[in-house]
Each structure stands twice: as structure tokens, then as C-alpha cells.
Design a protein around this motif. Structure first.
Motif, PDB file in Angstrom:
ATOM      1  N   LEU A  49      66.938 -48.555 -29.491  1.00 60.07           N
ATOM      2  CA  LEU A  49      65.578 -49.088 -29.335  1.00 60.07           C
ATOM      3  C   LEU A  49      65.620 -50.481 -29.940  1.00 60.07           C
ATOM      4  O   LEU A  49      66.163 -50.671 -31.040  1.00 60.07           O
ATOM      5  N   TYR A  50      65.067 -51.460 -29.225  1.00 58.35           N
ATOM      6  CA  TYR A  50      65.125 -52.844 -29.688  1.00 58.35           C
ATOM      7  C   TYR A  50      63.743 -53.295 -30.161  1.00 58.35           C
ATOM      8  O   TYR A  50      62.744 -53.073 -29.473  1.00 58.35           O
ATOM      9  N   ALA A  51      63.709 -53.956 -31.325  1.00 54.97           N
ATOM     10  CA  ALA A  51      62.479 -54.519 -31.874  1.00 54.97           C
ATOM     11  C   ALA A  51      62.695 -56.022 -32.038  1.00 54.97           C
ATOM     12  O   ALA A  51      63.661 -56.458 -32.671  1.00 54.97           O
ATOM     13  N   ILE A  52      61.803 -56.831 -31.449  1.00 51.36           N
ATOM     14  CA  ILE A  52      61.990 -58.282 -31.409  1.00 51.36           C
ATOM     15  C   ILE A  52      61.456 -58.915 -32.693  1.00 51.36           C
ATOM     16  O   ILE A  52      60.258 -58.852 -32.982  1.00 51.36           O
ATOM     17  N   PHE A  78      61.398 -52.686 -26.823  1.00 56.48           N
ATOM     18  CA  PHE A  78      61.873 -52.288 -25.501  1.00 56.48           C
ATOM     19  C   PHE A  78      63.078 -51.359 -25.662  1.00 56.48           C
ATOM     20  O   PHE A  78      63.690 -51.262 -26.730  1.00 56.48           O
ATOM     21  N   GLY A  79      63.424 -50.668 -24.561  1.00 54.42           N
ATOM     22  CA  GLY A  79      64.548 -49.752 -24.549  1.00 54.42           C
ATOM     23  C   GLY A  79      64.162 -48.299 -24.757  1.00 54.42           C
ATOM     24  O   GLY A  79      65.018 -47.410 -24.780  1.00 54.42           O
ATOM     25  N   GLU A  80      62.848 -48.019 -24.871  1.00 54.01           N
ATOM     26  CA  GLU A  80      62.397 -46.666 -25.202  1.00 54.01           C
ATOM     27  C   GLU A  80      62.556 -45.688 -24.030  1.00 54.01           C
ATOM     28  O   GLU A  80      62.799 -44.494 -24.228  1.00 54.01           O
ATOM     29  N   MET A  81      62.432 -46.181 -22.779  1.00 54.00           N
ATOM     30  CA  MET A  81      62.442 -45.277 -21.636  1.00 54.00           C
ATOM     31  C   MET A  81      63.783 -44.545 -21.492  1.00 54.00           C
ATOM     32  O   MET A  81      63.825 -43.336 -21.260  1.00 54.00           O
ATOM     33  N   SER A  82      64.881 -45.269 -21.619  1.00 52.29           N
ATOM     34  CA  SER A  82      66.191 -44.641 -21.474  1.00 52.29           C
ATOM     35  C   SER A  82      66.454 -43.628 -22.590  1.00 52.29           C
ATOM     36  O   SER A  82      67.040 -42.568 -22.358  1.00 52.29           O
ATOM     37  N   LEU A  83      65.989 -43.939 -23.805  1.00 53.51           N
ATOM     38  CA  LEU A  83      66.178 -43.013 -24.919  1.00 53.51           C
ATOM     39  C   LEU A  83      65.352 -41.745 -24.736  1.00 53.51           C
ATOM     40  O   LEU A  83      65.791 -40.642 -25.075  1.00 53.51           O
TER      41      LEU A  83
END
Length: 580
Positions: A49-52, A78-83
Motif C-alpha cells: 500500500l503506498y502513501a504519498i 493507492f495500491g489498496e485494490m490489489s491487496l
């Protein structure tokens, strides 16, 4: 590791328990990505999960249109959907600007999702927001409008905010300081607004021009920047590089409205606004397009409610554009901006000079309305069969030494660089030069020298430049295509072509017909970007029959009348005030 002080930036993490925060801090890492670098690629398995922390990224679904890309900035995730789903990444994520990202491992994500109710609610809210943006209309996406002011801005920001609020819900933020730290505070307020903004909202931010540069990192594609010039020295903020993500326009107010600045030839078009109109906008009980036309046009530019018309190439067939403009004008359709190629470029420029269809028609008739006005055969052809002097003299006569800032509304024409093979957008300098260059048919007229470039007819590379209307934030794009149909189904059309090909001067007919066929598919492809396409039926004459101007204008009128109900409905929908 995510430092404790950074957690407050992320709404998703702020409500975690102490144990959750400790888990996050001990397992996360910080990574840096340069502008243009790919962070995630479709098809790979999601691991983080990425946090900007800083910078901006673009999330671009492979199956969606380009305009449906999501732009994310500091404080966003972003990146939450795949996880969540365990499926491969479905979107490319690219760094729009240099950025620093916190990577939260899949294991930490799963643990927080299982143990932290606040984290689960935050993810659910995030998914709902993503869905809302995906299903909303492009022009309804939240927008931030930055108004860069001189010290003596007066009441203009309030008048503009009122105009924008007529079309969309407005949130106002104002900061007139120049201290960097205070600019950063305003930037964080903008980020906070974006995180909770509703569809259709517009945030209006008023700052002194010299403070604008400090807000660059807080802009997103689709935002608007408005530079206000009141005749005083206007600081020139750095609007290259990162500012290319926004749309930029300029407003000349009061004394600056009439000033002819040094270096006029290098300037593009700008709005011209009188102080009296600003006062009228603030004192009127209701917003009125008729009472405050310039302010309304600026407000609609900010709110993506502009109406643009793209006029296509077609040599003499382009006279049909005049008929289309007559019909739209008679129906009360406001044309905010125009783009054009070849003859379409000439008509667009002439309409913008005069501000009326009658004026455009008069100019077209006096410069191009018959063969004798443009044919000047070269005795010893070197670059072209004709010298092109008649056309240039006519353009210079009707343009009257006007530059692009002198036009009644923004208009651009396109040409092709014969050396580099690139499209050239003509939006500055002398209007007459642009009018000649956009319609310099290769082989018939000599190329136009334009600095280091050799320019020829815009139709070589762009037939109906609908895409250029995007620079004026058009909510409605109308394309006018006058190209001949590829299939001559009509018996009279076939007979006309057959006679021409059997005639004594068949070479001209072969070149003309081949040139027309070359543009059929190209023009049709470009019009796909328009909301409404008006196809003018101009098959009854050759595209090089400049004596048939009346027939072409009539064909344009007839085509526009057929499409008029659709156009009127679209404009009414676009300009409808927001519900109160």
C-alpha cells in the motif's frame, strides 16, 4: 519507517490505535521516484500500500479513457485494490512529479485491516470515493482555480467567485502573503479540501502573483490558473514544467485592457475586462451572462463550461463553415473559442477578428470568394505553381495589423512544419501570417517562412483540430467537417468527377480528388473527440471551385440547421445554473 509526525497527514492512519501506529511505523519504508518513473505496472502482483508524502502520481487504468486517470498527491493512498482482492495490478501508476512514498507491506495492510475498525472504515470510504470519480462526468470532477493577483486586485476575486458559484459549488480560500511557510499552510488546506471534495465542487484560491510559485506542488491536471494584469508590473511566475499540468489564462483589467505592450507579437490571447463590469457583477441581484459577458466567460472557463468550435480543412469547401456560424449565431449559441485547419483556420481567425458571422463572411468573400482573388500563376515555378502574393496581401488587408491578443475571442490555427514534419499551433504573432500559413496548399502556394520553420497547409497533418479546444476547458466541443465523402454515391457527383477526369486539365482534378480522399479518414478520426459533429454536404462542387462560395455557404447552413436542436439542447444543459 513512517515517522509519528507524518501520520497526521494521512487521514487513513490518524485514527489508528497506538498498537496500530507502532506496527505501521516499524514495518514501513520510504522510497523516492523521479518524474516520469513508473511505480506500478498493470499485471504485476500488488505487494504494498503506498502513501504519498510529497509529489504527485497519476493512476491510469488500462481500460479507461485518458481523462479518467486519477491524480493523487500528498496525504493520499493507492495500491489498496490489489491487496484487497489478491488480483494483479489493473492500472499503471506513474510519477507526475518527483515524489516520496511510504511503502506499507501487504502483511501490515492485512493486520491493520483485521485489527483496526477505523482502518477498515477508511478503506471503505476510499473505495467509495474512487467509484464516485470513475462514474462522474469529467467536467464535474473537483477543480482548484488559482487566481494570481497584483497588489491592487480590488473586488475581482469576489466577482469571479460569484460567477463560478453560478455554475458549480464554490469553496473559497484566500492567502495574500508571500512567506513560503504560509504558502505551504495554504497548500495543505488545498490538499485537505481535495480529500473530501464532492463532485462538481470548485476551490477558488486567491494569492498574490509572487506567491503562486510556492503552490506548484499542490496543483493537479485539470486545475486552472488565472493571471490578472492591471497594468502594473506583473511578476512572471514559473509556469513551465510542473505548471504544464494546469490550464493557464490571463485577464487584462482596466488600463491594461487597452495597453499595447512591448513584444506584443509574442503574446497569446487574453480576456479583457472593464472595472465597470466587475462592479455590475457584484451589485446585481442575480448573475447575468448578458450583463457581465466577459466575467461569465471567465467563470465558465474555470468551471469547464466553455463552448468551442473546431473548423476543418477542405479548401473551397471550407466556405461552408461560414454558413454553420451564421446558424449558430442566429440561435444565440455563444462561441467561446475556435480552432481550425486550412480554410477552417482562416474562417476561425476571421470570425475571431470581427466577432460575428457577417464579419467573417465579408472578409472571406473579399479575400477568397473567387479564383481571381487568389490565383497568381508563377511564370517559373520554383516552390509552387502560384506565387501566393494575392492571398498574403488580402490577409494583411483584412487583418489590419492585428495580433492574437486583439481578437474578440481565442482562436488558433494549425500548420505543418515541412522540415520537422510536426504540427505547429499558431496562437501568437500577426493574425495575417497565421491565416496565410494555415492554408498554404503544398505545390499550389509557396511555404511560409516562420522563424526557423517552413510552414505549409495545416491539413497535411491535422484536418479538424478538436483537441486544441481542450486548452480552453470546453464542456461542449462542436466539430464541423466539410470533407468530401469517400464514396461518391450520388449519380450527379460521379458524373461531375468523371467529366473532370476526362477534361483537358485533368491533372488538377486528379491532385484535388486525391488530396480530398487523403483527408477523409483522418478528419473522421479527429472528430471523434467532439461532442457534436456537423457534417456539411459539399459534394456538389470541387473543393477547388472558389467561385461556388454561395453554394458552399448554403450547404453549411443546411447542415447546421439539421443539427441545431441537438446543439441547443447541449448548450442549455451545459449552461444550466447549479441547483440551489
Amino acid at each position: 519507517m513512517v515517522p509519528t509526525t507524518a501520520l497526521s497527514k494521512f487521514a487513513l492512519f490518524a485514527a489508528l490505535s497506538e498498537a496500530g501506529k507502532a506496527e505501521l511505523q516499524s514495518t514501513s519504508t520510504l522510497r523516492e521516484f523521479r518524474t516520469g518513473e513508473t511505480i506500478l505496472t498493470p499485471g504485476e502482483l500488488g505487494r504494498f500500500l503506498y502513501a504519498i508524502d510529497t509529489g504527485t502520481v497519476s493512476v491510469q487504468p488500462t481500460s479507461a479513457k485518458r481523462e479518467l486517470a486519477i491524480i493523487l498527491g500528498p496525504g493520499e493512498i493507492f495500491g489498496e485494490m490489489s491487496l484487497l482482492s489478491g488480483t494483479p495490478i489493473s492500472a499503471a501508476v506513474i510519477a507526475v512529479r518527483d515524489c516520496r512514498l511510504y511503502e506499507i507491506t501487504a502483511r501490515t495492510f492485512d493486520k491493520l485491516f483485521a485489527d483496526e475498525p477505523a482502518f477498515r472504515r477508511g478503506i471503505a470510504d476510499l473505495l467509495a470515493q474512487r467509484l464516485r470519480l470513475r462514474t462522474s462526468d469529467k467536467q464535474q470532477a473537483p477543480i482548484c482555480a488559482f487566481i494570481a493577483l497584483p497588489p491592487s486586485a480590488g473586488a475581482l476575486p469576489r466577482a469571479l467567485a460569484r460567477g463560478v458559484d453560478h455554475y458549480a459549488r464554490v469553496v473559497e480560500l484566500g492567502c495574500f502573503q508571500t512567506v513560503s511557510a504560509e504558502t505551504q499552510v495554504l497548500g495543505r488546506q488545498i490538499d485537505s479540501w481535495r480529500a473530501s471534495a464532492h463532485v462538481g465542487e470548485i476551490c477558488v484560491v486567491s494569492v498574490l502573483a509572487q506567491s503562486l510559485g510556492g503552490l506548484q506542488d499542490f496543483t493537479r491536471p485539470g486545475d486552472a490558473v488565472l493571471l490578472i494584469d492591471d497594468g502594473t508590473e506583473l511578476p512572471a511566475p514559473a509556469l513551465s514544467a510542473g505548471w504544464g499540468l494546469t490550464d493557464v489564462a490571463k485577464v487584462r483589467v482596466g488600463a491594461a485592457r487597452h495597453a499595447r505592450h512591448a513584444g506584443q507579437a509574442d503574446q497569446t490571447w487574453s480576456y479583457r475586462l472593464e472595472d465597470a463590469e466587475i462592479a455590475a457583477a457584484l451589485s446585481a441581484p442575480e448573475w447575468s451572462l448578458r450583463a457581465t459577458p466577459v466575467l461569465d466567460s471567465i467563470a465558465r472557463w474555470i468551471a469547464r463550461r466553455s463552448v468551442g468550435v473546431a473548423l476543418g480543412s477542405g479548401a473551397a469547401r471550407g466556405f461552408a463553415h461560414v454558413g454553420v456560424l451564421h446558424v449558430l449565431e442566429a440561435a444565440g449559441i455563444t462561441i467561446d473559442c475556435l480552432s481550425g485547419s486550412s480554410m477552417g483556420g482562416i474562417v476561425a481567425l476571421y470570425y475571431a477578428i470581427t466577432g460575428s458571422a457577417d464579419g467573417a463572411e465579408a472578409f472571406v468573400r473579399s479575400t477568397l470568394g473567387s479564383k481571381k482573388l487568389i490565383w497568381d500563376m508563377s511564370i517559373l515555378p520554383r516552390l509552387a505553381l502560384f506565387r501566393g502574393r494575392k492571398g498574403r496581401r488580402s490577409a494583411e488587408r483584412v487583418a489590419g495589423g492585428k495580433y492574437f491578443p486583439d481578437l474578440t475571442r481565442p482562436a488558433v490555427a494549425v500548420a505543418a512544419d515541412l522540415i520537422k514534419g510536426e504540427r505547429v499551433v499558431l496562437d501568437r504573432g500577426l493574425v495575417a501570417t497565421a491565416a496565410v500559413a494555415t492554408a498554404t496548399i503544398p505545390g499550389l502556394f509557396p511555404p511560409v517562412r516562420y522563424g526557423e520553420q517552413w510552414l505549409v497547409d495545416g491539413a497535411v497533418i491535422s484536418r479538424v483540430p478538436v483537441d486544441l479546444l481542450d486548452r480552453w476547458r470546453c464542456g461542449l466541443k462542436i466539430a464541423v467537417n466539410v470533407e468530401l465523402s469517400a464514396n461518391a454515391e450520388d449519380a450527379q457527383v460521379r458524373a461531375t468527377l468523371q467529366r473532370a477526369l476526362n477534361g483537358p486539365f485533368a491533372l488538377r482534378s486528379v491532385i484535388a480528388r486525391s488530396w480530398e480522399l487523403l483527408g477523409v479518414s483522418h478528419g473522421a478520426a479527429e472528430t471523434q473527440a467532439a461532442d457534436i459533429v456537423i457534417n456539411a454536404g459539399t459534394q456538389q462542387h470541387s473543393g477547388y471551385d472558389f467561385d461556388a462560395i454561395d453554394s458552399f455557404i448554403s450547404a453549411g447552413r443546411a447542415a447546421a440547421k439539421r443539427k441545431l436542436p441537438e446543439v441547443v439542447d447541449a448548450v442549455k444543459s451545459l449552461l444550466r445554473p447549479r441547483p440551489r
